[in-house]
Design a protein around this motif. Sequence first.
Motif, PDB file in Angstrom:
ATOM      1  N   ILE A   1       1.274  -1.082  -0.228  1.00  0.00           N
ATOM      2  CA  ILE A   1       0.514   0.172   0.142  1.00  0.00           C
ATOM      3  C   ILE A   1       0.942   1.239  -0.085  1.00  0.00           C
ATOM      4  CG2 ILE A   1      -1.613   1.640   1.015  1.00  0.00           C
ATOM      5  CD1 ILE A   1      -2.888  -1.478   2.239  1.00  0.00           C
ATOM      6  N   GLY A   2       1.814   0.996   0.986  1.00  0.00           N
ATOM      7  CA  GLY A   2       2.784   2.379   0.853  1.00  0.00           C
ATOM      8  C   GLY A   2       3.370   3.153  -0.679  1.00  0.00           C
TER       9      GLY A   2
ATOM     10  N   CYS B   1      -7.973   5.135   0.747  1.00  0.00           N
ATOM     11  CA  CYS B   1      -7.593   6.869   1.708  1.00  0.00           C
ATOM     12  C   CYS B   1      -5.596   6.545   2.364  1.00  0.00           C
ATOM     13  CB  CYS B   1      -8.541   6.477   2.769  1.00  0.00           C
ATOM     14  SG  CYS B   1     -10.209   6.309   2.400  1.00  0.00           S
ATOM     15  N   LEU B   2      -5.379   5.541   2.507  1.00  0.00           N
ATOM     16  CA  LEU B   2      -4.025   5.490   2.552  1.00  0.00           C
ATOM     17  C   LEU B   2      -3.751   5.920   1.131  1.00  0.00           C
ATOM     18  CD1 LEU B   2      -4.154   2.076   4.890  1.00  0.00           C
ATOM     19  CD2 LEU B   2      -3.236   5.003   5.382  1.00  0.00           C
TER      20      LEU B   2
ATOM     21  N   PHE C   1       0.569   9.882  -1.467  1.00  0.00           N
ATOM     22  CA  PHE C   1       0.502  10.497  -2.430  1.00  0.00           C
ATOM     23  C   PHE C   1       1.372  11.972  -2.229  1.00  0.00           C
ATOM     24  CE2 PHE C   1       0.369  12.289  -6.976  1.00  0.00           C
ATOM     25  CZ  PHE C   1       0.904  11.273  -7.339  1.00  0.00           C
ATOM     26  N   GLY C   2      -0.248  12.323  -1.405  1.00  0.00           N
ATOM     27  CA  GLY C   2      -0.061  13.674  -0.872  1.00  0.00           C
ATOM     28  C   GLY C   2       1.521  13.849   0.296  1.00  0.00           C
ATOM     29  N   VAL C   3       1.383  13.448   1.168  1.00  0.00           N
ATOM     30  CA  VAL C   3       2.986  13.355   1.443  1.00  0.00           C
ATOM     31  C   VAL C   3       4.545  13.049   1.199  1.00  0.00           C
ATOM     32  CG1 VAL C   3       4.052  12.025   3.629  1.00  0.00           C
ATOM     33  CG2 VAL C   3       1.708  11.986   3.392  1.00  0.00           C
ATOM     34  N   ALA C   4       4.098  11.975   0.133  1.00  0.00           N
ATOM     35  CA  ALA C   4       5.049  11.894  -1.242  1.00  0.00           C
ATOM     36  C   ALA C   4       5.532  13.404  -1.955  1.00  0.00           C
ATOM     37  CB  ALA C   4       5.321  11.330  -2.201  1.00  0.00           C
ATOM     38  N   THR C   5       4.606  14.123  -2.258  1.00  0.00           N
ATOM     39  CA  THR C   5       4.411  15.695  -2.713  1.00  0.00           C
ATOM     40  C   THR C   5       5.110  16.249  -1.363  1.00  0.00           C
ATOM     41  OG1 THR C   5       2.647  14.997  -4.020  1.00  0.00           O
ATOM     42  CG2 THR C   5       3.227  17.464  -3.703  1.00  0.00           C
ATOM     43  N   ALA C   6       4.617  16.424  -0.394  1.00  0.00           N
ATOM     44  CA  ALA C   6       5.410  17.713   0.297  1.00  0.00           C
ATOM     45  C   ALA C   6       6.501  17.545   1.180  1.00  0.00           C
ATOM     46  CB  ALA C   6       3.993  17.242   1.393  1.00  0.00           C
TER      47      ALA C   6
END
Length: 466
Positions: free
Chosen positions: A229-230, A377-378, A383-388
């Motif tokens: 998933i990660g 959801c995960l 994706f959001g954390v990777a972008t940030a």
Amino acid sequence: MVEAFETFIEGMGIFSLTWQMAVMWVVVSVLLYLGVAKEFEPLLLVPIAFGALIANIPDNGMTIAKMNREVVSCKDGQPQKTVIRDVGALRLHLIPLEHDKTKIPDEIVGNETKIAEHQALMSEPMTAKPTVDENGKIVKGDYTLKGQATQDYLLTAPEGGLFDFIGLGIKSEIYPPLIFLGVGALTDFGPLLAAPRTILLGAAAQIGVAVTFFMALMFGFNKGESASIGIIGGADGPTSIFLAMKLAPHLLGAIAVAAYTYMALVPLIQPPIMKLLTTHKERRIRMKSLRQVSKGEKLFFSVLVTVATILLIPDASPLIGMLMLGNFLRESRVTERLVGAAQNELMNIVTILLGTSVGLTMQGERFLQPQTAGIICLGIVAFGVATAGGVIFAKLMNLIWRKSPVNPLIGSAGVSAVPMAARVSHNVGQKEDPSNYLLMHAMGPNVAGVIGTAVIAGYYIATLSH
């Protein structure tokens, strides 16, 4: 005649429809809408959606074999059995094949004792087991064979549905590396070599993979499932499929759909995060022009990465090896026909087979589980954390390289969606300053992200597959 007609009626798929199939038709409609009407990653969403449609129409086993399979796992320190719905199996009709009599070596002809000893040795059944080194550890990919007599069978007829055959490309892990071959043939590694520091941005974006791994563990997924998933945070569909088949094959459909859907939604997901984490002044930063990278540098890089990766993380070698082979073919400039085939015919054929195979695993009773919602959801969190992570690390880099600052927007390209993520970085920058061209600068972290995600997948396989 009446009985034949009744049999025909009973065999109609309409009588086997379930509510899960009906719900999946809605899911398929959404995927087709995104792929066709919105043109979000259509080359993959369309085959996946159509494969899912076929999978959710009763077919009497003509398309795909279904089975209930027991899986043994440990939870709270207790071994337990779980029955999961699995798909894809070939039925083989085999006939035992008798061996011819062993030829007697000329050296022992006439010596009955030696002949009997030779025949006894040659009739000993051949067995195989993994090789164990002097420290008692199993050597991967190495086997010890004993005995001489193989157990041979005559294959008269393989039996199975359409997916049971083309799905072997996923189960045997052929399709993802072939996609990487095409990606390598399409990608220019020059921007990464011209600005080696951008590899740090590709690495920083992998924080999304790590954060989501631990979050998935907290939600009750096991380590293999959490790793699969990660890896969605890497925005690399082939790598997600490759890892899921190794560690969580029962989640393949949900993981693949999440990975490719979020890849398709890069232009919608990333810009708000990028703007939230940067100032107007930072988004207008102009970077120095990249130097020309020679042909020799590019060829050496392909070989170096191949050797280093296989030596350090052998489990990543199928992906990295094929990626670098494709790039070497491209940069050698003497294999135009092979490069053309890898970029076009091979890439297109494998994309159709890969997408359809993934879609065929999305049967309603298997896909419509609470786990699927958790994965979706995960996936967006990853994706959001990777972008940030990429954007924030770029801002930190500017504390070191003050005289040659990095535009933080290119940090978002550290995810592996090549070249879409790089285009998004460029487009967001263009809105702030139309004369500022960031595309080639963003390709550096973008390419680094592809390599980084494949390496992390190899690490997960090495540490969790057993």
